[in-house]
Design a protein around this motif. Sequence first.
Motif, PDB file in Angstrom:
ATOM      1  N   GLU A   2       0.829  -1.201   0.000  1.00  0.00           N
ATOM      2  CA  GLU A   2       0.000   0.000   0.000  1.00  0.00           C
ATOM      3  C   GLU A   2       0.870   1.260   0.000  1.00  0.00           C
ATOM      4  OE1 GLU A   2      -3.506   2.222   2.626  1.00  0.00           O
ATOM      5  OE2 GLU A   2      -2.390   0.518   3.473  1.00  0.00           O
ATOM      6  N   ILE A   3       0.613   2.132  -0.952  1.00  0.00           N
ATOM      7  CA  ILE A   3       1.289   3.421  -1.031  1.00  0.00           C
ATOM      8  C   ILE A   3       0.362   4.495  -0.463  1.00  0.00           C
ATOM      9  CG2 ILE A   3       2.330   5.164  -2.532  1.00  0.00           C
ATOM     10  CD1 ILE A   3       3.926   2.600  -2.455  1.00  0.00           C
ATOM     11  N   ILE A   4       0.879   5.283   0.470  1.00  0.00           N
ATOM     12  CA  ILE A   4       0.110   6.358   1.099  1.00  0.00           C
ATOM     13  C   ILE A   4       0.614   7.699   0.595  1.00  0.00           C
ATOM     14  CG2 ILE A   4      -0.404   7.524   3.285  1.00  0.00           C
ATOM     15  CD1 ILE A   4      -0.209   4.854   4.669  1.00  0.00           C
ATOM     16  N   LYS A   5      -0.316   8.569   0.244  1.00  0.00           N
ATOM     17  CA  LYS A   5       0.018   9.933  -0.149  1.00  0.00           C
ATOM     18  C   LYS A   5      -0.223  10.858   1.037  1.00  0.00           C
ATOM     19  CE  LYS A   5      -1.121  13.586  -3.489  1.00  0.00           C
ATOM     20  NZ  LYS A   5      -1.967  13.967  -4.658  1.00  0.00           N
ATOM     21  N   GLY A  43       2.104  22.153  -4.588  1.00  0.00           N
ATOM     22  CA  GLY A  43       2.165  20.989  -5.469  1.00  0.00           C
ATOM     23  C   GLY A  43       3.077  19.866  -5.020  1.00  0.00           C
ATOM     24  N   LEU A  44       3.648  19.966  -3.814  1.00  0.00           N
ATOM     25  CA  LEU A  44       4.504  18.881  -3.310  1.00  0.00           C
ATOM     26  C   LEU A  44       3.706  17.589  -3.212  1.00  0.00           C
ATOM     27  CD1 LEU A  44       7.290  18.115  -1.874  1.00  0.00           C
ATOM     28  CD2 LEU A  44       6.001  18.361   0.245  1.00  0.00           C
ATOM     29  N   ILE A  45       4.330  16.499  -3.640  1.00  0.00           N
ATOM     30  CA  ILE A  45       3.746  15.163  -3.475  1.00  0.00           C
ATOM     31  C   ILE A  45       4.737  14.307  -2.692  1.00  0.00           C
ATOM     32  CG2 ILE A  45       2.951  13.079  -4.645  1.00  0.00           C
ATOM     33  CD1 ILE A  45       2.085  14.815  -6.982  1.00  0.00           C
ATOM     34  N   PHE A  46       4.253  13.722  -1.619  1.00  0.00           N
ATOM     35  CA  PHE A  46       5.064  12.839  -0.779  1.00  0.00           C
ATOM     36  C   PHE A  46       4.316  11.519  -0.670  1.00  0.00           C
ATOM     37  CE2 PHE A  46       6.776  10.848   2.929  1.00  0.00           C
ATOM     38  CZ  PHE A  46       8.026  11.379   3.164  1.00  0.00           C
ATOM     39  N   LYS A  47       4.929  10.459  -1.206  1.00  0.00           N
ATOM     40  CA  LYS A  47       4.312   9.138  -1.143  1.00  0.00           C
ATOM     41  C   LYS A  47       5.240   8.166  -0.438  1.00  0.00           C
ATOM     42  CE  LYS A  47       1.148   9.568  -5.051  1.00  0.00           C
ATOM     43  NZ  LYS A  47       0.636   8.961  -6.305  1.00  0.00           N
ATOM     44  N   LEU A  94       8.474   0.910  -7.998  1.00  0.00           N
ATOM     45  CA  LEU A  94       7.076   1.250  -7.754  1.00  0.00           C
ATOM     46  C   LEU A  94       6.913   2.726  -7.408  1.00  0.00           C
ATOM     47  CD1 LEU A  94       4.152   0.188  -7.396  1.00  0.00           C
ATOM     48  CD2 LEU A  94       4.725  -0.265  -5.002  1.00  0.00           C
ATOM     49  N   LEU A  95       7.778   3.228  -6.526  1.00  0.00           N
ATOM     50  CA  LEU A  95       7.695   4.632  -6.126  1.00  0.00           C
ATOM     51  C   LEU A  95       8.060   5.562  -7.278  1.00  0.00           C
ATOM     52  CD1 LEU A  95       9.242   4.430  -2.537  1.00  0.00           C
ATOM     53  CD2 LEU A  95       6.852   4.874  -3.107  1.00  0.00           C
ATOM     54  N   LEU A  96       9.086   5.202  -8.044  1.00  0.00           N
ATOM     55  CA  LEU A  96       9.454   6.022  -9.199  1.00  0.00           C
ATOM     56  C   LEU A  96       8.319   6.046 -10.216  1.00  0.00           C
ATOM     57  CD1 LEU A  96      11.502   7.756 -10.691  1.00  0.00           C
ATOM     58  CD2 LEU A  96      12.502   5.652 -11.629  1.00  0.00           C
ATOM     59  N   GLU A  97       7.650   4.922 -10.386  1.00  0.00           N
ATOM     60  CA  GLU A  97       6.527   4.869 -11.316  1.00  0.00           C
ATOM     61  C   GLU A  97       5.400   5.785 -10.866  1.00  0.00           C
ATOM     62  OE1 GLU A  97       5.309   3.795 -14.925  1.00  0.00           O
ATOM     63  OE2 GLU A  97       7.147   3.048 -14.003  1.00  0.00           O
TER      64      GLU A  97
END
Length: 253
Positions: A2-5, A43-47, A94-97
């Motif tokens: 599971e990836i959390i944003k 616009g920062l995205i942290f996953k 996965l994270l780079l994708e």
Amino acid sequence: MEIIKITESNIDTEHICCSIAEKKGENCIQSKKDWMRERLKEGLIFKKLNVRGKVFIEYIPAESAWFPFNAEGYMVINCFWVSGQYKGKGISNLLLEECINDSKLQGKRGIVVLSSKNKKPFLSDGNYFKYKGFKVADTAKPDYELLYISFNEDEVAPSIKECAKNGDIEEMGLVLNYSNQCPHTEKYVQIIKKVADSRELKIKINKYKNKSQAQNAPSPFTTYSLFYNGKFITNEVLSEKKFIKILDDCIEY
């Protein structure tokens, strides 16, 4: 997996990790979360993987990035970390994708990331990104590399601003430039200041408080850069022991 944003609604409750461990009783992560909270509006995205570990990717549109880059229309990876037991399981891919997909959805021209010819602490692994198709767009002294991947063949390559190319500053003596982009800079800045004071050494400390200051910095890595007599020394967030070694090896009294 599971990836959390991280969002404004969950930033206070979600666990944020860093390459430096936070000791019991410290609250270093709060400075990072405060910094992130403002960047989320830009616009920062942290996953992150839904684990209590160093498994995350952080990226932001270049126009809002705290780097001295010419990269209009690109996405900039601030930090990318997969450590320990999570290595070698395809999680980096996965994270780079996630970053690639988000960038394409936003109509970005491509992605850029700061690395180096020789491995440096706190910088992404250039070999991994080159393996994934990233190319060298530009370089800066001493051995920084700006890597990029474009989504269209005819895109103009990004570059490092001239102000950050030669690795020197005009100010003499010890000078430290930093920001709260890393959770632990505030703590370790105070530690080295205490050491310098104990040796009656003056150290000028400059904190980047907004993106405009960071985007016109004299070094590509704006999280932490130490200079002595105008020359770049290191981008590593220094512990007391490492700072003392630098003083003993490099500083003239």
